[in-house]
Scaffold this motif. Structure first.
Motif, mmCIF file in Angstrom:
data_model
loop_
_atom_site.group_PDB
_atom_site.id
_atom_site.type_symbol
_atom_site.label_atom_id
_atom_site.label_comp_id
_atom_site.label_asym_id
_atom_site.label_seq_id
_atom_site.Cartn_x
_atom_site.Cartn_y
_atom_site.Cartn_z
ATOM 1 N N TRP A 34 0.845 -1.190 0.000
ATOM 2 C CA TRP A 34 0.000 0.000 0.000
ATOM 3 C C TRP A 34 0.883 1.244 0.000
ATOM 4 O O TRP A 34 1.918 1.299 0.695
ATOM 5 C CB TRP A 34 -0.895 0.031 1.234
ATOM 6 N N TYR A 35 0.428 2.256 -0.745
ATOM 7 C CA TYR A 35 1.133 3.520 -0.833
ATOM 8 C C TYR A 35 0.136 4.664 -0.695
ATOM 9 O O TYR A 35 -1.013 4.557 -1.095
ATOM 10 C CB TYR A 35 1.826 3.676 -2.190
ATOM 11 N N GLY A 40 2.166 16.931 -2.115
ATOM 12 C CA GLY A 40 3.303 17.447 -1.367
ATOM 13 C C GLY A 40 4.354 16.409 -1.035
ATOM 14 O O GLY A 40 5.561 16.694 -1.085
ATOM 15 N N GLN A 41 3.932 15.217 -0.709
ATOM 16 C CA GLN A 41 4.853 14.170 -0.250
ATOM 17 C C GLN A 41 5.156 13.115 -1.304
ATOM 18 O O GLN A 41 6.025 12.265 -1.097
ATOM 19 C CB GLN A 41 4.280 13.482 0.996
ATOM 20 N N GLY A 42 4.437 13.135 -2.397
ATOM 21 C CA GLY A 42 4.676 12.134 -3.430
ATOM 22 C C GLY A 42 4.160 10.769 -3.006
ATOM 23 O O GLY A 42 3.181 10.666 -2.263
ATOM 24 N N LEU A 43 4.827 9.737 -3.473
ATOM 25 C CA LEU A 43 4.434 8.360 -3.172
ATOM 26 C C LEU A 43 5.176 7.886 -1.939
ATOM 27 O O LEU A 43 6.396 7.806 -1.925
ATOM 28 C CB LEU A 43 4.798 7.450 -4.339
ATOM 29 N N GLN A 44 4.422 7.515 -0.928
ATOM 30 C CA GLN A 44 5.050 7.031 0.300
ATOM 31 C C GLN A 44 4.539 5.636 0.629
ATOM 32 O O GLN A 44 3.337 5.383 0.606
ATOM 33 C CB GLN A 44 4.752 7.989 1.454
ATOM 34 N N PHE A 45 5.471 4.773 0.973
ATOM 35 C CA PHE A 45 5.161 3.387 1.293
ATOM 36 C C PHE A 45 4.492 3.293 2.657
ATOM 37 O O PHE A 45 4.985 3.846 3.639
ATOM 38 C CB PHE A 45 6.467 2.592 1.271
ATOM 39 N N LEU A 46 3.374 2.583 2.695
ATOM 40 C CA LEU A 46 2.656 2.381 3.957
ATOM 41 C C LEU A 46 3.045 1.049 4.585
ATOM 42 O O LEU A 46 3.544 1.004 5.691
ATOM 43 C CB LEU A 46 1.153 2.418 3.710
ATOM 44 N N PHE A 47 2.726 -0.040 3.919
ATOM 45 C CA PHE A 47 3.081 -1.375 4.408
ATOM 46 C C PHE A 47 2.935 -2.404 3.303
ATOM 47 O O PHE A 47 2.339 -2.141 2.268
ATOM 48 C CB PHE A 47 2.250 -1.814 5.634
ATOM 49 N N GLU A 48 3.507 -3.568 3.576
ATOM 50 C CA GLU A 48 3.461 -4.683 2.631
ATOM 51 C C GLU A 48 3.080 -5.947 3.374
ATOM 52 O O GLU A 48 3.560 -6.212 4.473
ATOM 53 C CB GLU A 48 4.808 -4.876 1.943
ATOM 54 N N LEU A 90 -2.883 3.892 -3.101
ATOM 55 C CA LEU A 90 -2.607 2.929 -4.158
ATOM 56 C C LEU A 90 -2.210 1.587 -3.565
ATOM 57 O O LEU A 90 -1.463 1.514 -2.589
ATOM 58 C CB LEU A 90 -1.469 3.439 -5.048
ATOM 59 N N CYS A 91 -2.701 0.569 -4.184
ATOM 60 C CA CYS A 91 -2.363 -0.800 -3.822
ATOM 61 C C CYS A 91 -1.576 -1.398 -4.981
ATOM 62 O O CYS A 91 -1.881 -1.110 -6.148
ATOM 63 C CB CYS A 91 -3.654 -1.573 -3.566
ATOM 64 N N ALA A 92 -0.592 -2.210 -4.654
ATOM 65 C CA ALA A 92 0.196 -2.876 -5.694
ATOM 66 C C ALA A 92 0.391 -4.330 -5.309
ATOM 67 O O ALA A 92 0.567 -4.650 -4.131
ATOM 68 C CB ALA A 92 1.555 -2.199 -5.847
ATOM 69 N N SER A 93 0.374 -5.208 -6.301
ATOM 70 C CA SER A 93 0.606 -6.613 -5.997
ATOM 71 C C SER A 93 1.760 -7.145 -6.829
ATOM 72 O O SER A 93 2.105 -6.600 -7.885
ATOM 73 C CB SER A 93 -0.656 -7.446 -6.247
ATOM 74 N N PHE A 107 0.133 -1.965 -10.113
ATOM 75 C CA PHE A 107 -0.698 -1.076 -9.312
ATOM 76 C C PHE A 107 -2.160 -1.093 -9.724
ATOM 77 O O PHE A 107 -2.488 -1.248 -10.904
ATOM 78 C CB PHE A 107 -0.189 0.366 -9.418
ATOM 79 N N GLY A 108 -3.014 -0.884 -8.739
ATOM 80 C CA GLY A 108 -4.423 -0.653 -8.993
ATOM 81 C C GLY A 108 -4.672 0.811 -9.315
ATOM 82 O O GLY A 108 -3.754 1.627 -9.266
ATOM 83 N N PRO A 109 -5.926 1.159 -9.616
ATOM 84 C CA PRO A 109 -6.262 2.541 -9.991
ATOM 85 C C PRO A 109 -6.275 3.496 -8.813
ATOM 86 O O PRO A 109 -6.259 4.711 -9.006
ATOM 87 C CB PRO A 109 -7.648 2.401 -10.602
ATOM 88 N N GLY A 110 -6.321 2.953 -7.609
ATOM 89 C CA GLY A 110 -6.293 3.807 -6.430
ATOM 90 C C GLY A 110 -7.676 4.131 -5.887
ATOM 91 O O GLY A 110 -8.688 4.026 -6.590
ATOM 92 N N THR A 111 -7.680 4.516 -4.630
ATOM 93 C CA THR A 111 -8.878 5.056 -3.978
ATOM 94 C C THR A 111 -8.557 6.490 -3.582
ATOM 95 O O THR A 111 -7.586 6.735 -2.859
ATOM 96 C CB THR A 111 -9.250 4.260 -2.712
ATOM 97 N N ARG A 112 -9.363 7.403 -4.081
ATOM 98 C CA ARG A 112 -9.144 8.807 -3.728
ATOM 99 C C ARG A 112 -9.987 9.146 -2.518
ATOM 100 O O ARG A 112 -11.218 9.098 -2.568
ATOM 101 C CB ARG A 112 -9.492 9.726 -4.890
ATOM 102 N N LEU A 113 -9.329 9.472 -1.424
ATOM 103 C CA LEU A 113 -9.980 9.795 -0.162
ATOM 104 C C LEU A 113 -9.913 11.290 0.079
ATOM 105 O O LEU A 113 -8.840 11.899 0.017
ATOM 106 C CB LEU A 113 -9.286 9.059 0.989
#
Lengths: 116, 116
Positions: A34-35, A40-48, A90-93, A107-113
Protein backbone atom coordinates in the motif's frame (compact mmCIF):
# COMPACT_ATOMS: atom_id res chain seq x y z
CA UNK A 1 -5.84 -11.86 -16.35
CA UNK A 2 -7.67 -9.19 -14.38
CA UNK A 3 -5.55 -6.41 -12.91
CA UNK A 4 -5.39 -5.10 -9.39
CA UNK A 5 -8.76 -3.79 -8.27
CA UNK A 6 -9.44 -1.31 -5.52
CA UNK A 7 -12.71 -0.33 -3.91
CA UNK A 8 -14.15 2.14 -3.50
CA UNK A 9 -12.64 4.45 -6.10
CA UNK A 10 -13.74 7.62 -4.35
CA UNK A 11 -14.57 8.34 -0.74
CA UNK A 12 -15.51 11.41 1.26
CA UNK A 13 -15.23 11.32 5.02
CA UNK A 14 -15.13 13.84 7.84
CA UNK A 15 -12.44 14.34 10.43
CA UNK A 16 -12.50 11.80 13.23
CA UNK A 17 -14.18 9.10 11.20
CA UNK A 18 -12.51 5.89 10.15
CA UNK A 19 -12.27 4.32 6.72
CA UNK A 20 -11.52 0.91 5.25
CA UNK A 21 -10.13 0.48 1.75
CA UNK A 22 -10.00 -2.79 -0.12
CA UNK A 23 -7.56 -4.23 -2.63
CA UNK A 24 -7.81 -7.42 -4.67
CA UNK A 25 -4.47 -8.42 -6.17
CA UNK A 26 -3.83 -10.05 -9.50
CA UNK A 27 -4.67 -13.73 -9.32
CA UNK A 28 -1.67 -15.67 -8.03
CA UNK A 29 0.02 -12.64 -6.49
CA UNK A 30 0.65 -13.05 -2.80
CA UNK A 31 2.41 -9.80 -1.99
CA UNK A 32 0.33 -6.67 -1.55
CA UNK A 33 1.76 -3.24 -0.82
CA UNK A 34 0.00 0.00 0.00
CA UNK A 35 1.13 3.52 -0.83
CA UNK A 36 -0.15 6.99 -0.10
CA UNK A 37 0.20 9.58 -2.85
CA UNK A 38 -0.15 13.30 -2.17
CA UNK A 39 1.00 16.33 -4.16
CA UNK A 40 3.30 17.45 -1.37
CA UNK A 41 4.85 14.17 -0.25
CA UNK A 42 4.68 12.13 -3.43
CA UNK A 43 4.43 8.36 -3.17
CA UNK A 44 5.05 7.03 0.30
CA UNK A 45 5.16 3.39 1.29
CA UNK A 46 2.66 2.38 3.96
CA UNK A 47 3.08 -1.37 4.41
CA UNK A 48 3.46 -4.68 2.63
CA UNK A 49 1.72 -7.97 3.31
CA UNK A 50 2.66 -11.44 2.25
CA UNK A 51 0.77 -14.58 3.21
CA UNK A 52 -1.34 -12.69 5.73
CA UNK A 53 1.74 -11.29 7.50
CA UNK A 54 2.91 -7.72 7.52
CA UNK A 55 6.47 -7.94 6.24
CA UNK A 56 7.41 -4.31 6.03
CA UNK A 57 6.07 -1.03 7.31
CA UNK A 58 6.66 2.57 6.36
CA UNK A 59 6.84 5.58 8.61
CA UNK A 60 3.18 6.23 9.30
CA UNK A 61 1.34 6.59 12.61
CA UNK A 62 -0.51 3.71 14.19
CA UNK A 63 -3.80 5.09 12.89
CA UNK A 64 -2.88 3.40 9.64
CA UNK A 65 -3.25 -0.35 9.73
CA UNK A 66 -3.84 -3.18 7.35
CA UNK A 67 -4.43 -6.84 7.00
CA UNK A 68 -4.38 -9.55 4.40
CA UNK A 69 -6.73 -12.45 4.04
CA UNK A 70 -6.03 -16.02 3.03
CA UNK A 71 -7.09 -15.27 -0.56
CA UNK A 72 -4.46 -12.47 -0.65
CA UNK A 73 -7.05 -9.70 -0.68
CA UNK A 74 -5.99 -6.86 1.54
CA UNK A 75 -7.63 -4.05 3.44
CA UNK A 76 -6.19 -0.94 4.96
CA UNK A 77 -7.84 1.02 7.70
CA UNK A 78 -7.33 4.59 8.79
CA UNK A 79 -8.84 5.58 12.11
CA UNK A 80 -9.50 9.05 13.47
CA UNK A 81 -9.13 10.66 10.08
CA UNK A 82 -7.29 13.95 9.75
CA UNK A 83 -7.45 16.50 6.95
CA UNK A 84 -3.91 15.53 5.96
CA UNK A 85 -5.03 11.99 5.22
CA UNK A 86 -6.67 13.22 2.03
CA UNK A 87 -4.76 11.41 -0.68
CA UNK A 88 -4.78 8.80 -3.39
CA UNK A 89 -4.20 5.40 -1.81
CA UNK A 90 -2.61 2.93 -4.16
CA UNK A 91 -2.36 -0.80 -3.82
CA UNK A 92 0.20 -2.88 -5.69
CA UNK A 93 0.61 -6.61 -6.00
CA UNK A 94 3.45 -8.85 -7.08
CA UNK A 95 4.32 -12.51 -7.27
CA UNK A 96 6.09 -14.19 -4.40
CA UNK A 97 9.52 -12.78 -3.81
CA UNK A 98 12.19 -15.42 -3.93
CA UNK A 99 15.51 -14.36 -2.50
CA UNK A 100 17.30 -12.29 -5.12
CA UNK A 101 14.51 -12.41 -7.67
CA UNK A 102 12.38 -9.33 -7.36
CA UNK A 103 9.07 -9.33 -9.12
CA UNK A 104 7.47 -6.24 -10.59
CA UNK A 105 4.75 -4.47 -8.65
CA UNK A 106 1.50 -3.89 -10.51
CA UNK A 107 -0.70 -1.08 -9.31
CA UNK A 108 -4.42 -0.65 -8.99
CA UNK A 109 -6.26 2.54 -9.99
CA UNK A 110 -6.29 3.81 -6.43
CA UNK A 111 -8.88 5.06 -3.98
CA UNK A 112 -9.14 8.81 -3.73
CA UNK A 113 -9.98 9.79 -0.16
CA UNK A 114 -11.13 13.28 0.72
CA UNK A 115 -11.35 14.20 4.38
CA UNK A 116 -13.48 17.24 5.19
CA UNK B 1 18.94 3.98 3.14
CA UNK B 2 17.63 3.96 -0.39
CA UNK B 3 16.76 7.17 -2.19
CA UNK B 4 15.76 8.30 -5.64
CA UNK B 5 16.11 11.74 -7.20
CA UNK B 6 14.38 13.05 -10.27
CA UNK B 7 16.04 16.42 -10.74
CA UNK B 8 13.42 17.86 -13.09
CA UNK B 9 9.86 18.55 -11.95
CA UNK B 10 8.79 19.20 -15.52
CA UNK B 11 10.12 18.25 -18.94
CA UNK B 12 8.74 19.77 -22.11
CA UNK B 13 9.49 18.32 -25.51
CA UNK B 14 8.07 18.76 -28.99
CA UNK B 15 6.28 15.85 -30.59
CA UNK B 16 8.66 13.78 -32.70
CA UNK B 17 11.72 14.88 -30.75
CA UNK B 18 13.65 12.54 -28.46
CA UNK B 19 12.86 12.72 -24.77
CA UNK B 20 14.86 12.02 -21.64
CA UNK B 21 13.56 11.87 -18.08
CA UNK B 22 16.37 11.73 -15.55
CA UNK B 23 16.74 9.56 -12.47
CA UNK B 24 19.59 9.06 -10.03
CA UNK B 25 19.57 6.68 -7.11
CA UNK B 26 21.35 5.72 -3.94
CA UNK B 27 21.38 2.24 -2.42
CA UNK B 28 23.73 0.37 -0.15
CA UNK B 29 23.88 -2.72 -2.34
CA UNK B 30 23.07 -3.45 -5.96
CA UNK B 31 19.90 -1.80 -7.19
CA UNK B 32 16.72 -2.98 -8.76
CA UNK B 33 15.42 -0.03 -10.81
CA UNK B 34 12.00 0.63 -12.25
CA UNK B 35 10.11 3.21 -14.26
CA UNK B 36 6.38 3.73 -13.92
CA UNK B 37 4.01 6.13 -15.65
CA UNK B 38 0.84 7.64 -14.22
CA UNK B 39 -1.94 9.16 -16.28
CA UNK B 40 -4.50 11.49 -14.67
CA UNK B 41 -6.77 9.76 -12.16
CA UNK B 42 -5.08 6.44 -12.76
CA UNK B 43 -2.73 4.16 -10.89
CA UNK B 44 0.85 3.59 -11.90
CA UNK B 45 1.65 1.56 -14.98
CA UNK B 46 4.87 -0.43 -15.20
CA UNK B 47 7.16 0.61 -18.06
CA UNK B 48 10.42 -1.24 -17.57
CA UNK B 49 12.92 -2.52 -15.04
CA UNK B 50 16.61 -3.19 -14.64
CA UNK B 51 17.61 -6.21 -12.59
CA UNK B 52 20.89 -7.36 -14.09
CA UNK B 53 22.54 -7.85 -17.45
CA UNK B 54 22.48 -5.45 -20.38
CA UNK B 55 22.62 -1.83 -19.26
CA UNK B 56 20.10 -0.78 -21.91
CA UNK B 57 16.63 -1.94 -21.01
CA UNK B 58 13.71 -1.78 -23.41
CA UNK B 59 10.17 -1.47 -22.15
CA UNK B 60 6.60 -0.71 -23.09
CA UNK B 61 5.43 1.92 -25.60
CA UNK B 62 8.88 2.39 -27.14
CA UNK B 63 10.56 3.52 -23.94
CA UNK B 64 14.03 2.44 -22.91
CA UNK B 65 16.35 3.23 -20.05
CA UNK B 66 20.06 3.07 -19.55
CA UNK B 67 21.59 1.88 -16.32
CA UNK B 68 24.86 3.64 -15.50
CA UNK B 69 26.45 2.26 -12.36
CA UNK B 70 29.30 4.76 -12.18
CA UNK B 71 26.90 7.69 -12.36
CA UNK B 72 24.20 5.91 -10.34
CA UNK B 73 21.67 6.90 -12.97
CA UNK B 74 18.79 5.25 -14.76
CA UNK B 75 17.49 7.77 -17.29
CA UNK B 76 14.33 7.05 -19.26
CA UNK B 77 14.45 7.73 -22.99
CA UNK B 78 12.33 7.56 -26.10
CA UNK B 79 13.58 8.34 -29.60
CA UNK B 80 10.42 10.08 -30.78
CA UNK B 81 7.91 11.55 -28.33
CA UNK B 82 4.15 11.38 -28.79
CA UNK B 83 1.55 13.75 -27.38
CA UNK B 84 0.02 10.71 -25.67
CA UNK B 85 3.27 10.25 -23.70
CA UNK B 86 2.33 13.30 -21.62
CA UNK B 87 2.02 12.02 -18.07
CA UNK B 88 3.75 11.79 -14.70
CA UNK B 89 6.79 9.53 -14.63
CA UNK B 90 8.21 7.86 -11.54
CA UNK B 91 11.54 6.21 -11.04
CA UNK B 92 11.77 3.63 -8.24
CA UNK B 93 14.56 1.68 -6.61
CA UNK B 94 14.91 -1.25 -4.30
CA UNK B 95 18.09 -2.59 -2.78
CA UNK B 96 18.72 -6.08 -4.17
CA UNK B 97 20.00 -7.27 -0.81
CA UNK B 98 17.00 -6.09 1.19
CA UNK B 99 15.44 -9.38 2.18
CA UNK B 100 12.39 -7.95 3.87
CA UNK B 101 9.48 -7.37 1.61
CA UNK B 102 8.85 -5.23 -1.42
CA UNK B 103 9.78 -1.85 -0.05
CA UNK B 104 10.17 0.30 -3.13
CA UNK B 105 11.33 3.89 -2.83
CA UNK B 106 9.88 6.21 -5.45
CA UNK B 107 11.24 9.45 -6.77
CA UNK B 108 9.11 12.60 -6.62
CA UNK B 109 7.99 12.25 -10.20
CA UNK B 110 8.63 14.21 -13.39
CA UNK B 111 5.78 15.65 -15.38
CA UNK B 112 6.36 15.19 -19.09
CA UNK B 113 4.54 17.43 -21.52
CA UNK B 114 4.79 16.65 -25.21
CA UNK B 115 3.73 19.60 -27.30
CA UNK B 116 2.12 19.09 -30.70
Amino acid sequence: KAGVTQTPRYLIKTRGQQVTLSCSPISGHRSVSWYQQTPGQGLQFLFEYFSETQRNKGNFPGRFSGRQFSNSRSEMNVSTLELGDSALYLCASSLEWRGGLLETQYFGPGTRLLVL
Amino acid sequence: AQSVAQPEDQVNVAEGNPLTVKCTYSVSGNPYLFWYVQYPNRGLQFLLKYITGDNLVKGSYGFEAEFNKSQTSFHLKKPSALVSDSALYFCAVRDKWDNYGQNFVFGPGTRLSVLP
